[in-house]
Design a protein around this motif. Structure first.
Motif, PDB file in Angstrom:
ATOM      1  N   ALA A 151       0.814  -1.224   0.000  1.00 46.82           N
ATOM      2  CA  ALA A 151       0.000   0.000   0.000  1.00 46.82           C
ATOM      3  C   ALA A 151       0.844   1.270   0.000  1.00 46.82           C
ATOM      4  CB  ALA A 151      -0.926  -0.009   1.222  1.00 46.82           C
ATOM      5  N   ILE A 152       2.128   1.172   0.317  1.00 46.66           N
ATOM      6  CA  ILE A 152       2.976   2.367   0.432  1.00 46.66           C
ATOM      7  C   ILE A 152       2.994   3.213  -0.840  1.00 46.66           C
ATOM      8  CG2 ILE A 152       5.375   3.145   0.693  1.00 46.66           C
ATOM      9  CD1 ILE A 152       5.773   0.905   2.730  1.00 46.66           C
ATOM     10  N   PRO A 153       3.171   2.636  -2.049  1.00 51.32           N
ATOM     11  CA  PRO A 153       3.252   3.480  -3.252  1.00 51.32           C
ATOM     12  C   PRO A 153       1.993   4.287  -3.542  1.00 51.32           C
ATOM     13  CG  PRO A 153       4.086   1.269  -3.690  1.00 51.32           C
ATOM     14  CD  PRO A 153       3.424   1.220  -2.361  1.00 51.32           C
ATOM     15  N   PHE A 154       0.850   3.922  -2.957  1.00 49.32           N
ATOM     16  CA  PHE A 154      -0.394   4.650  -3.208  1.00 49.32           C
ATOM     17  C   PHE A 154      -0.787   5.554  -2.040  1.00 49.32           C
ATOM     18  CE2 PHE A 154      -0.532   1.195  -6.201  1.00 49.32           C
ATOM     19  CZ  PHE A 154      -1.065   1.785  -7.347  1.00 49.32           C
TER      20      PHE A 154
ATOM     21  N   ILE B 251      -7.013   0.590   0.823  1.00 51.22           N
ATOM     22  CA  ILE B 251      -6.297   0.539   2.098  1.00 51.22           C
ATOM     23  C   ILE B 251      -5.313   1.705   2.194  1.00 51.22           C
ATOM     24  CG2 ILE B 251      -4.599  -0.779   3.425  1.00 51.22           C
ATOM     25  CD1 ILE B 251      -6.033  -3.316   2.458  1.00 51.22           C
ATOM     26  N   SER B 252      -4.639   2.005   1.080  1.00 52.37           N
ATOM     27  CA  SER B 252      -3.740   3.169   1.054  1.00 52.37           C
ATOM     28  C   SER B 252      -4.508   4.451   1.314  1.00 52.37           C
ATOM     29  CB  SER B 252      -3.041   3.258  -0.311  1.00 52.37           C
ATOM     30  OG  SER B 252      -2.237   2.148  -0.559  1.00 52.37           O
ATOM     31  N   ALA B 253      -5.700   4.566   0.702  1.00 47.81           N
ATOM     32  CA  ALA B 253      -6.524   5.762   0.883  1.00 47.81           C
ATOM     33  C   ALA B 253      -6.940   5.915   2.340  1.00 47.81           C
ATOM     34  CB  ALA B 253      -7.750   5.686  -0.018  1.00 47.81           C
ATOM     35  N   CYS B 254      -7.229   4.797   2.985  1.00 47.96           N
ATOM     36  CA  CYS B 254      -7.599   4.826   4.402  1.00 47.96           C
ATOM     37  C   CYS B 254      -6.437   5.340   5.248  1.00 47.96           C
ATOM     38  CB  CYS B 254      -8.019   3.434   4.865  1.00 47.96           C
ATOM     39  SG  CYS B 254      -8.234   3.306   6.653  1.00 47.96           S
ATOM     40  N   MET B 255      -5.235   4.808   5.005  1.00 45.92           N
ATOM     41  CA  MET B 255      -4.068   5.232   5.771  1.00 45.92           C
ATOM     42  C   MET B 255      -3.735   6.695   5.503  1.00 45.92           C
ATOM     43  SD  MET B 255      -1.531   1.920   5.844  1.00 45.92           S
ATOM     44  CE  MET B 255      -1.319   1.771   4.080  1.00 45.92           C
TER      45      MET B 255
ATOM     46  N   LEU C 115      -8.115  14.144  -5.568  1.00 50.17           N
ATOM     47  CA  LEU C 115      -8.213  14.050  -7.030  1.00 50.17           C
ATOM     48  C   LEU C 115      -7.354  12.900  -7.561  1.00 50.17           C
ATOM     49  CD1 LEU C 115      -8.010  17.856  -7.946  1.00 50.17           C
ATOM     50  CD2 LEU C 115     -10.052  16.404  -7.896  1.00 50.17           C
ATOM     51  N   THR C 116      -6.192  12.698  -6.932  1.00 49.66           N
ATOM     52  CA  THR C 116      -5.304  11.613  -7.375  1.00 49.66           C
ATOM     53  C   THR C 116      -5.933  10.255  -7.102  1.00 49.66           C
ATOM     54  OG1 THR C 116      -3.429  13.046  -6.788  1.00 49.66           O
ATOM     55  CG2 THR C 116      -2.932  10.746  -7.262  1.00 49.66           C
ATOM     56  N   TYR C 117      -6.679  10.120  -6.003  1.00 48.56           N
ATOM     57  CA  TYR C 117      -7.360   8.850  -5.726  1.00 48.56           C
ATOM     58  C   TYR C 117      -8.498   8.596  -6.720  1.00 48.56           C
ATOM     59  CZ  TYR C 117      -4.801   7.696  -1.514  1.00 48.56           C
ATOM     60  OH  TYR C 117      -3.800   7.331  -0.648  1.00 48.56           O
ATOM     61  N   ILE C 118      -9.119   9.640  -7.207  1.00 50.43           N
ATOM     62  CA  ILE C 118     -10.122   9.460  -8.263  1.00 50.43           C
ATOM     63  C   ILE C 118      -9.455   8.911  -9.522  1.00 50.43           C
ATOM     64  CG2 ILE C 118     -11.711  10.660  -9.822  1.00 50.43           C
ATOM     65  CD1 ILE C 118     -12.373  12.555  -7.557  1.00 50.43           C
ATOM     66  N   ILE C 119      -8.288   9.490  -9.872  1.00 46.63           N
ATOM     67  CA  ILE C 119      -7.533   9.007 -11.043  1.00 46.63           C
ATOM     68  C   ILE C 119      -7.147   7.545 -10.860  1.00 46.63           C
ATOM     69  CG2 ILE C 119      -5.417   9.300 -12.393  1.00 46.63           C
ATOM     70  CD1 ILE C 119      -7.345  11.587 -12.794  1.00 46.63           C
ATOM     71  N   SER C 120      -6.626   7.202  -9.680  1.00 44.10           N
ATOM     72  CA  SER C 120      -6.171   5.824  -9.455  1.00 44.10           C
ATOM     73  C   SER C 120      -7.343   4.852  -9.457  1.00 44.10           C
ATOM     74  CB  SER C 120      -5.414   5.732  -8.125  1.00 44.10           C
ATOM     75  OG  SER C 120      -6.268   6.028  -7.037  1.00 44.10           O
ATOM     76  N   GLY C 121      -8.523   5.306  -8.999  1.00 43.47           N
ATOM     77  CA  GLY C 121      -9.694   4.433  -9.001  1.00 43.47           C
ATOM     78  C   GLY C 121     -10.132   4.044 -10.393  1.00 43.47           C
ATOM     79  N   PHE C 122      -9.981   4.964 -11.337  1.00 42.88           N
ATOM     80  CA  PHE C 122     -10.395   4.680 -12.710  1.00 42.88           C
ATOM     81  C   PHE C 122      -9.298   4.010 -13.537  1.00 42.88           C
ATOM     82  CE2 PHE C 122     -13.787   7.603 -11.657  1.00 42.88           C
ATOM     83  CZ  PHE C 122     -14.862   7.122 -12.401  1.00 42.88           C
TER      84      PHE C 122
ATOM     85  N   GLY D 168      -0.273   3.410 -10.877  1.00 42.50           N
ATOM     86  CA  GLY D 168       0.625   4.195 -10.039  1.00 42.50           C
ATOM     87  C   GLY D 168       1.363   5.257 -10.824  1.00 42.50           C
ATOM     88  N   ILE D 169       1.854   4.890 -12.010  1.00 43.38           N
ATOM     89  CA  ILE D 169       2.588   5.853 -12.841  1.00 43.38           C
ATOM     90  C   ILE D 169       1.686   7.019 -13.255  1.00 43.38           C
ATOM     91  CG2 ILE D 169       3.714   6.179 -15.088  1.00 43.38           C
ATOM     92  CD1 ILE D 169       4.745   3.273 -14.810  1.00 43.38           C
TER      93      ILE D 169
END
Length: 517
Positions: free
Chosen positions: A189-192, A422-426, A473-480, A490-491
């Motif tokens: 989960a660290i990279p996210f 899990i990363s988003a939670c942390m 906003l970055t978590y929205i990008i990663s979700g899609f 991740g990139i």
């Protein structure tokens, strides 16, 4: 009122009053009283139940909790060590060394950031150690107490939450178990963890772009205008050397780490094999296993007491401070930590009130209810909920305990959204903890920098919210983009996140320059 939105009201009122009145003690106590009233009304306990819940279930219970007592003892011991180092002249000697090696305000800030990153074992330990070591240096080069407190806070929890060997990794691994290896899931989960890493990036960018914004800009400008002199020579005996600061701090770091892994069973043989086996294998736990099962509070007490004894013997042997001055440092160190201890006690009591009202269950119900229809938006939703919960309750670890098991239950192993959520939670828990005036980490950052607590909260809030918005906003990008796989997602996400952060800071600097003109 139990298990509904009312459960969050005491914390919301306390936080709002603290920000409006700039007075944290009365604000926290009012929040505690409201929580006790709600509980007494809902349980029909009357006045006896109100007073019992307020003091017995609340304040007395929190002050008698072994974990909390350990943190208070650690605070006092660290305060005593700082007082001793000042009297022995270690701080003054370090100041002379800094004059030769640190030449600018930017250099002082970068040195503070690197020290904060290096002390990744525990956030409490980080806050107080970095503050005691770097405050003289940052004061000399015109860094305000508010900016120092922000640097300390931004390199405490954000560093611990991306360090596989830390008390935070041990806590998360207890909630996030994949098979029998929760540390493995934590590492994935660290990279996210966008908020933690973007916060560290923002620290360096602000230093090298040489500007501030929001309330921090006012404090920095006022501090530079006041031309505050260095306090390197305060209380110095004149005989101190750099070793009189470095050795106690090094002993504190090494012995606290040793104490933590000791409580996790690192030095004790553990029996492996089936129960009742005649020829069971006995072996020692490895470092990570010991850390995962450690009691950080007790470990810090053991380590700090051992470091204190070594420091006293070292100073007596070096004859840089008299035994009478050493003993005088004990009440001096305790008095220096009284404000932090008082705020921590009130914050812990307020948390007990919200827990008794079922705040965790209420938030957990919201998450579970919204999970099914918004799969792609779930990382961003989890992030926002974690921010709100950690902000209102002042605890990251409690937020982990609520949300991480839900994320694991929603997504099966192998689903990229499981890792990202899990990363988003942390990340959200750290962000909320970072912003909250009742967070123990925020309180200790104020104590470490010797900064007014409300000033620290108000100055770092614009910075934390800026990174939080970009992280959302970055978590929205990663979700899609998770359908492309974790690496590709991740990139793409990090390209967007860093670009957005850098563009935002460029815009804010231009705005600041226009304002100055």
């Amino acid at each position: 009122m139990i298990g509904t939105f009312w459960a969050l009201v005491p914390a919301i009122v306390a936080i709002a009053l603290a920000l409006l009145t700039k007075e944290v003690y009365s604000s926290l106590f009012i929040g505690i009283i409201i929580g006790a009233i709600f509980y007494a009304i809902d349980t029909a306990a009357g006045f006896p139940g109100f007073f019992n819940h307020l003091f017995n279930d609340g304040m007395i219970s929190q002050l008698s909790d072994s974990w909390n007592v350990g943190i208070i003892i650690f605070l006092v011991v660290l305060g005593v060590m700082v007082a001793m180092m000042n009297k022995a002249g270690g701080s003054a000697a370090f100041g002379d060394w800094a004059k030769k090696h640190i030449k600018s305000k930017a250099g002082a800030q970068v040195a503070t950031i690197f020290l904060g990153i290096l002390i990744f074992i525990d956030d409490y330990f980080n806050c107080l150690t970095v503050g005691s070591v770097m405050k003289p240096v940052t004061t000399k080069y015109g860094v305000s107490k508010e900016k120092l407190a922000y640097i300390i806070d931004a390199t405490a929890a954000p560093v611990c939450i991306i360090a596989p060997i830390s008390s935070w990794a041990a806590a998360v691994s207890g909630f996030a178990s994949e098979g029998e290896n929760g540390i493995l899931l934590f590492c994935k989960a660290i990279p996210f963890n966008f908020y933690a890493i973007l916060t560290l990036a923002m620290l360096f960018i602000l230093v090298f772009m040489n500007f501030e914004y929001g309330t921090m800009e006012k404090f920095e400008t006022a501090f530079e205008a006041s031309k505050v002199t260095s306090d390197f020579e305060d209380e110095s005996g004149g005989n101190g050397k750099v070793i009189d600061l470095v050795l106690p701090i090094a002993a504190l770091i090494v012995l606290c780490v040793t104490g933590i892994i000791y409580t996790g069973g690192f030095f004790t043989k553990t029996t492996l094999g089936d129960d009742g086996a005649i020829f069971a294998n006995e072996t020692y736990l490895n470092f990570i296993e010991a850390f995962a099962g450690a009691n950080a509070s007790f470990g810090l007490v053991i380590g700090s007491f051992a470091a204190l004894i070594i420091t006293i013997i070292f100073y007596i042997f070096r004859r840089v401070i008299s035994f009478k001055s050493i003993m005088q440092s004990i009440p001096d160190g305790f008095k220096a930590m009284v404000p932090a201890i008082l705020i921590l006690t009130l914050a812990w009591t307020l948390k007990a009130m919200t827990d008794s009202l079922g705040a965790k269950d209420y938030v957990a119900g919201i998450v579970e209810g919204s999970a099914s229809g918004f799969k792609m938006f779930l990382p961003a939703i989890i992030f926002v909920i974690a921010v709100g919960l950690a902000f209102a309750t002042g605890t990251s670890w409690g937020t982990f305990g609520i949300l991480i098991p839900i994320c694991i239950a929603i997504f099966a192993p192998g689903n990229p959204l499981r890792i990202i959520s899990i990363s988003a939670c942390m990340a959200g828990a750290v962000c909320g903890d970072h912003c909250s005036p009742i967070s123990d980490t925020t309180i200790m950052a104020s104590a470490g920098a010797q900064c007014d607590h409300v000033n620290h909260v108000s100055t770092q809030l614009p910075y934390a919210l800026s990174v939080a918005a970009i992280s959302f906003l970055t978590y929205i990008i990663s979700g899609f983009t998770q359908r492309l796989g974790l690496v590709a997602s991740g990139i793409i996400s990090w390209t967007f996140g860093f670009s957005a952060l850098f563009s935002f800071l460029i815009f804010m600097k231009k705005r600041s320059l226009r304002k100055q003109k």
